[in-house]
Design an enzyme around this catalytic site. Structure first.
Site, PDB file in Angstrom:
ATOM      1  N   ARG A 180       0.861  -1.193   0.000  1.00 58.98           N
ATOM      2  CA  ARG A 180       0.000   0.000   0.000  1.00 58.98           C
ATOM      3  C   ARG A 180       0.888   1.230   0.000  1.00 58.98           C
ATOM      4  NH1 ARG A 180      -1.237   2.605   4.604  1.00 58.98           N
ATOM      5  NH2 ARG A 180      -1.301   0.768   5.954  1.00 58.98           N
ATOM      6  N   HIS A 231      -3.636   4.189   4.868  1.00 57.70           N
ATOM      7  CA  HIS A 231      -4.696   3.193   4.989  1.00 57.70           C
ATOM      8  C   HIS A 231      -6.012   3.772   4.474  1.00 57.70           C
ATOM      9  CE1 HIS A 231      -6.989  -0.155   6.602  1.00 57.70           C
ATOM     10  NE2 HIS A 231      -7.776   0.706   7.222  1.00 57.70           N
ATOM     11  N   TYR A 277       4.412   5.500  11.111  1.00 54.73           N
ATOM     12  CA  TYR A 277       4.715   4.114  11.448  1.00 54.73           C
ATOM     13  C   TYR A 277       5.547   3.365  10.406  1.00 54.73           C
ATOM     14  CZ  TYR A 277       0.432   3.430   8.624  1.00 54.73           C
ATOM     15  OH  TYR A 277      -0.518   3.448   7.631  1.00 54.73           O
TER      16      TYR A 277
END
Length: 371
Positions: free
Chosen positions: A266, A270, A279
């Site tokens: 990805r 998200h 992160y």
């Protein structure tokens, strides 16, 4: 065609031990399991895969832009995952029934969705999604993993009707930690139902890396349920097409369910409410950019003299037209008054609903008083 798994603590993120037909540089290589499933693939099909991926990426960028401009409530970016979405969807027959998650914009477009179908649900408008029976595809599912059970139930219905269609469930790596996916595999295996599970392992379930939830490849779980599986390069559209053709053939012949783990990435957040820089590292993202599924296929097609600048320009024009339709639908949408959300809940008058309407009206009036 169950993929052999080597016991090692870091196997969950191993990207070298994958079934593939195109290297990241676009070089065609041989795979003994996949080669026969794309024998005779013609130039038009190859160019069509490129076109679909390019339009899907452009539509994804438009969805993000519309959300940032306040036209959509949310958007789930899919950049980097075009190969698994387009490759698997193009392998399906028109009468197969697909059950996508919220990120499968490429699948939705490939099945024939109109531009408005891709955006109106993200605005929360009334009657905003496509008719599932126009596209033979369920609405995009926001509840993690729930569509795996829906697909399994539909597949069991196919069995009882005596058909040869296949149900397909799309979900991410995070969904494999949900009970729904595991329960779906129990039922589908027990009843040998014609369903294909497509897991897009994009390395991150929101902010949780796949290594937290899987120390070994996710594809290794399916054989424990008696389901054959394959771990494929999810950034290789030819490999995804071939793997899906194999899986569909297996299910269509009455041999039961199949599980595909497509290892991809990805590239974006998200959803548009997420900040992935908190992160994951920039170096990680850059390393996956070099495995881009669209540039990989483009390199292969140009090397085979199957793609030229004129065709690329035509694809760009097609993408522009499609995304202009998305924007027109969003900007032209007429949102109903908030209180109408309580209309048509029951066929007959309902005292409890009247009480809710009164409270909701008072809540809305509070905003007017504050202004």
């Amino acid at each position: 065609m169950t993929h052999t798994l080597t016991p090692a603590a870091d196997q969950a993120t191993d990207i070298d031990d994958l079934a593939r037909l195109l290297t990241p540089d676009g070089e065609r290589i041989s795979d003994p399991d996949l080669d026969r499933w794309i024998e005779g693939i013609d130039a038009d099909t190859l160019r069509g895969l490129y076109r679909d991926m390019a339009i899907a990426r452009r539509a994804d960028a438009e969805g993000i832009a519309l959300q940032r401009q306040g036209q959509l409530g949310l958007w789930a970016p899919a950049q980097g995952q075009e190969a698994v979405q387009i490759g698997t969807a193009r392998a399906c027959r028109d009468d197969d029934f697909l059950f996508p998650s919220y990120r499968e914009v490429g699948v939705v477009i490939t099945r024939g969705a109109k531009p408005a179908d891709t955006v109106m649900a993200w605005r929360g408008e009334e009657l905003s999604t496509y008719d599932p029976y126009d596209l033979n595809m369920a609405g995009m599912q926001i509840i993690i993993g729930a569509q795996s059970l829906h697909a399994t139930g539909y597949a069991m219905g196919i069995q009882r009707d005596g058909g040869d269609q296949v149900a397909v469930a799309y979900f991410g790596d995070g969904a494999t930690s949900q009970g729904d996916v595991n329960e779906a595999m129990v039922f589908s295996s027990s009843f040998r139902s014609p369903v294909v599970f497509v897991c897009s392992n994009n390395q991150w379930a929101i902010s949780e890396p796949v290594t937290v939830q899987a120390k070994f490849p996710i594809a290794g779980r399916a054989p424990g349920f008696g389901i054959p599986s394959l771990r494929v390069d999810g950034n290789d559209v030819l490999a995804c097409l071939a793997a899906m053709r194999w899986a569909l053939d297996n299910a269509r012949r009455g041999r039961g369910p199949v599980f595909i783990e497509a290892v991809t990435y990805r590239m974006g957040p998200h959803t548009t409410s997420d900040d992935p820089t908190r992160y994951r590292s920039k170096d990680e993202v850059e390393s996956w950019k070099r495995r881009d599924p669209i540039t990989r296929l483009e390199a292969y097609l140009r090397a085979q003299e199957l793609l030229d600048d004129d065709f690329v320009a035509q694809v760009q024009a097609d993408a522009d037209r499609y995304t202009a339709g998305m924007r027109e639908a969003a900007l032209g949408a007429v949102t109903r008054a908030p209180l109408t959300v309580l209309d048509n809940v029951y066929a007959e008058p309902h005292r409890g609903l009247d009480e809710q309407r009164t409270r909701f009206a008072a809540y809305l009036d509070g905003f007017e008083a504050a202004s």
